[in-house]
Design a protein around this motif. Structure first.
Motif, mmCIF file in Angstrom:
data_model
loop_
_atom_site.group_PDB
_atom_site.id
_atom_site.type_symbol
_atom_site.label_atom_id
_atom_site.label_comp_id
_atom_site.label_asym_id
_atom_site.label_seq_id
_atom_site.Cartn_x
_atom_site.Cartn_y
_atom_site.Cartn_z
ATOM 1 N N ALA A 1 9.415 18.346 -23.166
ATOM 2 C CA ALA A 1 9.715 16.998 -23.645
ATOM 3 C C ALA A 1 8.726 15.984 -23.077
ATOM 4 N N SER A 2 8.407 16.128 -21.804
ATOM 5 C CA SER A 2 7.466 15.205 -21.163
ATOM 6 C C SER A 2 6.100 15.264 -21.837
ATOM 7 N N ASN A 3 5.700 16.454 -22.239
ATOM 8 C CA ASN A 3 4.383 16.628 -22.860
ATOM 9 C C ASN A 3 4.255 15.951 -24.214
ATOM 10 N N THR A 4 5.364 15.544 -24.806
ATOM 11 C CA THR A 4 5.276 14.832 -26.080
ATOM 12 C C THR A 4 4.854 13.382 -25.868
ATOM 13 N N GLY A 5 4.983 12.897 -24.629
ATOM 14 C CA GLY A 5 4.665 11.508 -24.347
ATOM 15 C C GLY A 5 5.724 10.541 -24.829
ATOM 16 N N ARG A 6 6.881 11.059 -25.222
ATOM 17 C CA ARG A 6 7.930 10.203 -25.791
ATOM 18 C C ARG A 6 9.122 9.983 -24.867
ATOM 19 N N THR A 7 9.021 10.439 -23.648
ATOM 20 C CA THR A 7 10.145 10.278 -22.714
ATOM 21 C C THR A 7 9.947 9.086 -21.786
ATOM 22 N N GLY A 8 8.734 8.560 -21.734
ATOM 23 C CA GLY A 8 8.410 7.497 -20.784
ATOM 24 C C GLY A 8 8.055 8.019 -19.409
ATOM 25 N N HIS A 9 8.393 9.283 -19.142
ATOM 26 C CA HIS A 9 8.154 9.872 -17.829
ATOM 27 C C HIS A 9 6.703 10.308 -17.654
ATOM 28 N N ALA A 10 6.300 10.378 -16.410
ATOM 29 C CA ALA A 10 5.012 10.952 -16.044
ATOM 30 C C ALA A 10 5.267 12.113 -15.091
ATOM 31 N N GLU A 11 4.361 13.080 -15.080
ATOM 32 C CA GLU A 11 4.465 14.133 -14.074
ATOM 33 C C GLU A 11 4.300 13.466 -12.713
ATOM 34 N N ALA A 12 5.217 13.734 -11.810
ATOM 35 C CA ALA A 12 5.237 13.040 -10.521
ATOM 36 C C ALA A 12 5.560 14.010 -9.394
ATOM 37 N N VAL A 13 5.391 13.538 -8.175
ATOM 38 C CA VAL A 13 5.749 14.344 -7.005
ATOM 39 C C VAL A 13 6.663 13.560 -6.074
ATOM 40 N N GLU A 14 7.527 14.297 -5.425
ATOM 41 C CA GLU A 14 8.352 13.760 -4.354
ATOM 42 C C GLU A 14 7.745 14.257 -3.047
ATOM 43 N N VAL A 15 7.286 13.339 -2.223
ATOM 44 C CA VAL A 15 6.654 13.690 -0.952
ATOM 45 C C VAL A 15 7.675 13.490 0.172
ATOM 46 N N ILE A 16 8.029 14.573 0.827
ATOM 47 C CA ILE A 16 8.981 14.519 1.939
ATOM 48 C C ILE A 16 8.166 14.528 3.226
ATOM 49 N N TYR A 17 8.285 13.452 4.017
ATOM 50 C CA TYR A 17 7.384 13.301 5.156
ATOM 51 C C TYR A 17 8.095 12.719 6.372
ATOM 52 N N ASP A 18 7.436 12.895 7.518
ATOM 53 C CA ASP A 18 7.941 12.359 8.778
ATOM 54 C C ASP A 18 7.257 11.016 9.025
ATOM 55 N N PRO A 19 7.980 9.907 8.908
ATOM 56 C CA PRO A 19 7.354 8.594 9.070
ATOM 57 C C PRO A 19 6.854 8.318 10.489
ATOM 58 N N LYS A 20 7.240 9.179 11.449
ATOM 59 C CA LYS A 20 6.726 9.042 12.807
ATOM 60 C C LYS A 20 5.329 9.643 12.935
ATOM 61 N N VAL A 21 4.972 10.467 11.941
ATOM 62 C CA VAL A 21 3.665 11.138 11.963
ATOM 63 C C VAL A 21 2.703 10.528 10.946
ATOM 64 N N VAL A 22 3.209 10.238 9.772
ATOM 65 C CA VAL A 22 2.370 9.668 8.719
ATOM 66 C C VAL A 22 3.122 8.509 8.066
ATOM 67 N N SER A 23 2.426 7.415 7.841
ATOM 68 C CA SER A 23 3.060 6.226 7.274
ATOM 69 C C SER A 23 2.971 6.206 5.750
ATOM 70 N N PHE A 24 3.822 5.399 5.143
ATOM 71 C CA PHE A 24 3.747 5.194 3.695
ATOM 72 C C PHE A 24 2.378 4.638 3.317
ATOM 73 N N GLU A 25 1.843 3.794 4.179
ATOM 74 C CA GLU A 25 0.530 3.196 3.923
ATOM 75 C C GLU A 25 -0.559 4.256 3.801
ATOM 76 N N ILE A 26 -0.524 5.251 4.672
ATOM 77 C CA ILE A 26 -1.510 6.336 4.610
ATOM 78 C C ILE A 26 -1.309 7.162 3.349
ATOM 79 N N LEU A 27 -0.069 7.357 2.940
ATOM 80 C CA LEU A 27 0.202 8.109 1.713
ATOM 81 C C LEU A 27 -0.373 7.379 0.500
ATOM 82 N N VAL A 28 -0.326 6.058 0.529
ATOM 83 C CA VAL A 28 -0.927 5.269 -0.562
ATOM 84 C C VAL A 28 -2.449 5.383 -0.517
ATOM 85 N N ASP A 29 -3.022 5.364 0.684
ATOM 86 C CA ASP A 29 -4.468 5.569 0.814
ATOM 87 C C ASP A 29 -4.874 6.919 0.221
ATOM 88 N N ALA A 30 -4.077 7.940 0.516
ATOM 89 C CA ALA A 30 -4.357 9.277 -0.010
ATOM 90 C C ALA A 30 -4.252 9.292 -1.526
#
Length: 219
Positions: free
Chosen positions: A85-114
């Motif tokens: 369904a996503s491949n039709t481009g008619r769902t509004g969705h994009a292929e995405a990822v959920e990143v599970i991380y330790d904020p004491k080790v890596v910040s959201f800011e660094i994830l945005v840089d990446a």
């Protein structure tokens, strides 16, 4: 001939109506209040869309402090989206990822840089050979602090490149986990032609430009 013209007018009318409905639904997603995902067992979650999720998964799993990356769909207005369904481009969705991380080790800011360092930031509706709205770039924010970080980095990059940055900025609503066969794809299918020719080269380009001290020795 007259009947043909009438049919074309009717078809165009319905097409416009459908388009308007879809745009209205998508706009509601963009204008919604963000949903904040609570930290659980010391781990936070962040959400990004940047072309094929197989590629993005490999990028984020190479960063220190990231425990796991899950592939899925986000940013659209349909429930229970599937790969087909996503491949039709008619769902509004994009292929995405959920990143599970330790904020004491890596910040959201660094994830945005990446995020910006791992893609062509000016490519609209896709990355590399993957084209279409289902492959568009989106960064999801869960609160105003995250939104501020995203917008400031996006603006700075636009000035640096003297170009418009394609990434959309959405309030996070919901992440739909993709089918099992999409998970850990690069690890499980290293000899797949797409992985060899697209995913791994993209990962290596990212690793070459990102600070080495922020990367795992292996992923």
């Amino acid at each position: 001939m007259r009947n043909l013209i009438t049919l074309l007018v009717v078809a165009l009318t319905f097409s416009c109506q459908n388009s308007a409905q879809n745009n209205k639904k998508q706009q509601a997603v963009i204008n919604a209040e963000p949903v904040e995902v609570p930290i659980k067992n010391g781990k936070a979650k962040a959400y990004f869309a940047s072309g094929c999720f197989w590629c993005v998964e490999a990028v984020y799993e190479s960063i220190k402090g990231v425990d796991e990356v899950i592939n899925g769909y986000a940013g659209g207005y349909t429930k229970n989206p599937t790969y087909e369904a996503s491949n039709t481009g008619r769902t509004g969705h994009a292929e995405a990822v959920e990143v599970i991380y330790d904020p004491k080790v890596v910040s959201f800011e660094i994830l945005v840089d990446a995020y910006f360092a791992s893609q062509n930031p000016t490519q609209v509706n896709g990355q590399g050979p993957d084209r279409g709205s289902q492959y568009r770039s989106i960064i999801f924010y869960q609160n105003e602090a995250q939104k501020k970080i995203i917008l400031e980095k996006k603006d700075a990059l636009a000035k640096k490149l003297d170009a418009k940055i394609a990434a959309e900025v959405y309030p996070f609503q919901k992440f739909w986990v993709a089918e099992d066969y999409h998970q850990n794809y690069e690890r499980l299918h290293p000899n797949n032609s797409y992985i060899r020719n697209v995913s791994i080269p993209r990962l290596k380009r990212f690793q070459a430009k990102f600070p080495k001290e922020l990367l795992k020795e292996s992923h």
